[in-house]
Motif scaffolding. Sequence first.
Motif, PDB file in Angstrom:
ATOM      1  N   ASP A 138       6.781  10.911   5.365  1.00 53.45           N
ATOM      2  CA  ASP A 138       5.574  10.986   6.207  1.00 53.45           C
ATOM      3  C   ASP A 138       4.390  10.210   5.632  1.00 53.45           C
ATOM      4  OD1 ASP A 138       4.855  12.564   4.096  1.00 53.45           O
ATOM      5  OD2 ASP A 138       4.570  14.410   5.259  1.00 53.45           O
ATOM      6  N   THR A 139       4.641   9.498   4.513  1.00 53.31           N
ATOM      7  CA  THR A 139       3.559   8.720   3.896  1.00 53.31           C
ATOM      8  C   THR A 139       4.028   7.279   3.670  1.00 53.31           C
ATOM      9  OG1 THR A 139       2.715  10.687   2.779  1.00 53.31           O
ATOM     10  CG2 THR A 139       2.037   8.539   1.881  1.00 53.31           C
ATOM     11  N   MET A 140       3.187   6.341   4.084  1.00 51.34           N
ATOM     12  CA  MET A 140       3.538   4.924   3.935  1.00 51.34           C
ATOM     13  C   MET A 140       2.462   4.188   3.150  1.00 51.34           C
ATOM     14  SD  MET A 140       4.430   2.048   6.860  1.00 51.34           S
ATOM     15  CE  MET A 140       2.825   1.769   7.626  1.00 51.34           C
ATOM     16  N   ALA A 141       2.901   3.325   2.235  1.00 47.21           N
ATOM     17  CA  ALA A 141       1.993   2.336   1.641  1.00 47.21           C
ATOM     18  C   ALA A 141       2.030   1.094   2.515  1.00 47.21           C
ATOM     19  CB  ALA A 141       2.439   1.993   0.226  1.00 47.21           C
ATOM     20  N   MET A 142       0.858   0.652   2.952  1.00 47.92           N
ATOM     21  CA  MET A 142       0.767  -0.557   3.790  1.00 47.92           C
ATOM     22  C   MET A 142       0.085  -1.640   2.959  1.00 47.92           C
ATOM     23  SD  MET A 142       1.336  -1.729   6.958  1.00 47.92           S
ATOM     24  CE  MET A 142       1.447  -3.501   6.654  1.00 47.92           C
ATOM     25  N   ILE A 143       0.897  -2.552   2.435  1.00 51.73           N
ATOM     26  CA  ILE A 143       0.389  -3.582   1.533  1.00 51.73           C
ATOM     27  C   ILE A 143       0.285  -4.895   2.290  1.00 51.73           C
ATOM     28  CG2 ILE A 143       0.843  -4.851  -0.600  1.00 51.73           C
ATOM     29  CD1 ILE A 143       2.140  -2.295  -1.674  1.00 51.73           C
TER      30      ILE A 143
END
Lengths: 348, 348
Positions: A138-143
């Motif tokens: 449910d958690t994303m790193a958006m790089i």
Amino acid sequence: MTQPSDKALVPFVSVDHMMQLIHRIGMDDMLRGLADYIEADFRRWELFDKTPRVASHSDVGVIELMPTSDGEAYGFKYVNGHPKNTAEGLQTVTAFGLLADVASGYPVLLTEMTILTAMRTAATSAMVARHLAPKGADTMAMIGNGAQSEFQTLAMKAICGLKSVRLYDTDPAATAKCAANLAGHGLTVVPCATPEEAIEGAQILTTCTADKQYATILTDNMVGAGVHINAIGGDCPGKTELAPAILHRSDIFVEFPPQTRIEGEIQQLAPDHPVTELWQVISGTAPGRTSDRQITLFDSVGFAIEDFSALRYVRDALKTHPLYHPLDLLADPDDPRDLFGMVQRAAP
Amino acid sequence: MTQPSDKALVPFVSVDHMMQLIHRIGMDDMLRGLADYIEADFRRWELFDKTPRVASHSDVGVIELMPTSDGEAYGFKYVNGHPKNTAEGLQTVTAFGLLADVASGYPVLLTEMTILTAMRTAATSAMVARHLAPKGADTMAMIGNGAQSEFQTLAMKAICGLKSVRLYDTDPAATAKCAANLAGHGLTVVPCATPEEAIEGAQILTTCTADKQYATILTDNMVGAGVHINAIGGDCPGKTELAPAILHRSDIFVEFPPQTRIEGEIQQLAPDHPVTELWQVISGTAPGRTSDRQITLFDSVGFAIEDFSALRYVRDALKTHPLYHPLDLLADPDDPRDLFGMVQRAAP
């Protein structure tokens, strides 16, 4: 003036129409709808006429045609890639597409695809993550917080139940723009100062940066066990984002190997490095994620069938939301053998 | 509503605009202008990015994309070929095309090309005949009186000084239509009852029939010494018009050998049968007609560079005759990284 017949008029969806269509359907519903159409076409992948894109390269960019057909409909997309355009106030990528009836060869839809490509790319990523990301992610790193970042994030929310996104970009202004755009969409948005901070607690790592060079956005020690990597930005020869060591620790999933081996992250690997075709996972003939500690990697480059699915979606959506102009694109003489007479009778 | 910038608007030439353009410029002048643009591009043939057309075949027809580039402009044509369409009141061939700026990848022209293809095919034939037909040729046999026949005849008049045309078709109604359309154009028009009658006294023999089969429109004993044969109709695998014996007596000139060997009359010959590339004749590096008794044969199949020339011609003609609509085809956000913000701000 002659009056063109219905058959000669091709529905045209302008940029303005496309934006209206998104608001009429709703961003989340449209992303879900696109993902469903794309998934349906991955399930029947084998019946498509597949070919690598037809590219015309120059020193400053590339212009590509991406055709495919399922035997009933034929679609193609025109798309350019010109990284230096941004400095001139132009888009790096612009696109439009066409759908035609295979039985008659007559076009049935012409549409802008700059916005639609952003939507289908995000919908594809989220559809793939639904199959490959660890359960409960449910958690994303958006790089990389450029033009694709908000679409990626909202697709992961609409399709995978994402609750929190952690943003990082080398340019803090891009992160601020992305965070502002995502406000009010029901997500926890956390701007981060470093990529290391961005990946804290994230089960999905999305990289989407635009430099045309062998960059290393993620280094090996940043990637822990059990994550799903959604690598969007490596999409042409000479443009990659991931350290090769990450690739060697990952199970790699691709759209169409002949294209991905040239354009994707795996251009850094041996030409026979094992990869899994996504259509096989989606149709149940190859395993996807098999353990909690496995690193899955979607090496996304974008394939013609996804554009085809998006064109089908728009064609069908226009039945409910007729947001188009009829375009006088096809000459249609009363007598097919009398094209000249049609021109002659149009004399002022 | 957002207001698209100038860069996002692509000039679109509809079927109606194209017909107006022909009347504004004049049919003869436009055919001459197209022939000049095509000849200029044949002279610089070597610098073009050339590729055989990208075809998608089905049981009932074909859809093709024909791209090319001269390094400054990029063009492609979409064209279908569905012989059974005529029976359903549809065109066998419809087409549209696009010209783009190589430096930015942005399209600069979208246009109908059903009519324009008929014009450029005729202009190409006449430009080639100007190089290869015997001196003083003023009489043509036009065998096959369908959609292309009037354009072929008028191009030969405008570009080669044709004075007389002798018409033949298996369907007398097609001949009557062609003769009626050609009345008042300053030509002697002679409807004929047989192909043998049509070729009497003709120095140029044009064949343009539509059957998709190995037909024999001209037999060997019909073709005398010294003529120029302009073979238009043999333009896909399995579709030819000339007896092989004629080919063996002729010096054969082609646009692009890799394509013509598959699609043209020479598909009936050995794959290494000698042919001359037209661009070499036109640029003076290969001989054309060398004797009065020689039979020259233009095995025309239509190549992407001719469409490119036609697109260039229309682009330039619009400067004097602005017959187009600006089409909202390209998304153009103020900040190229903020595509999502542009969509969001378009909310009603």
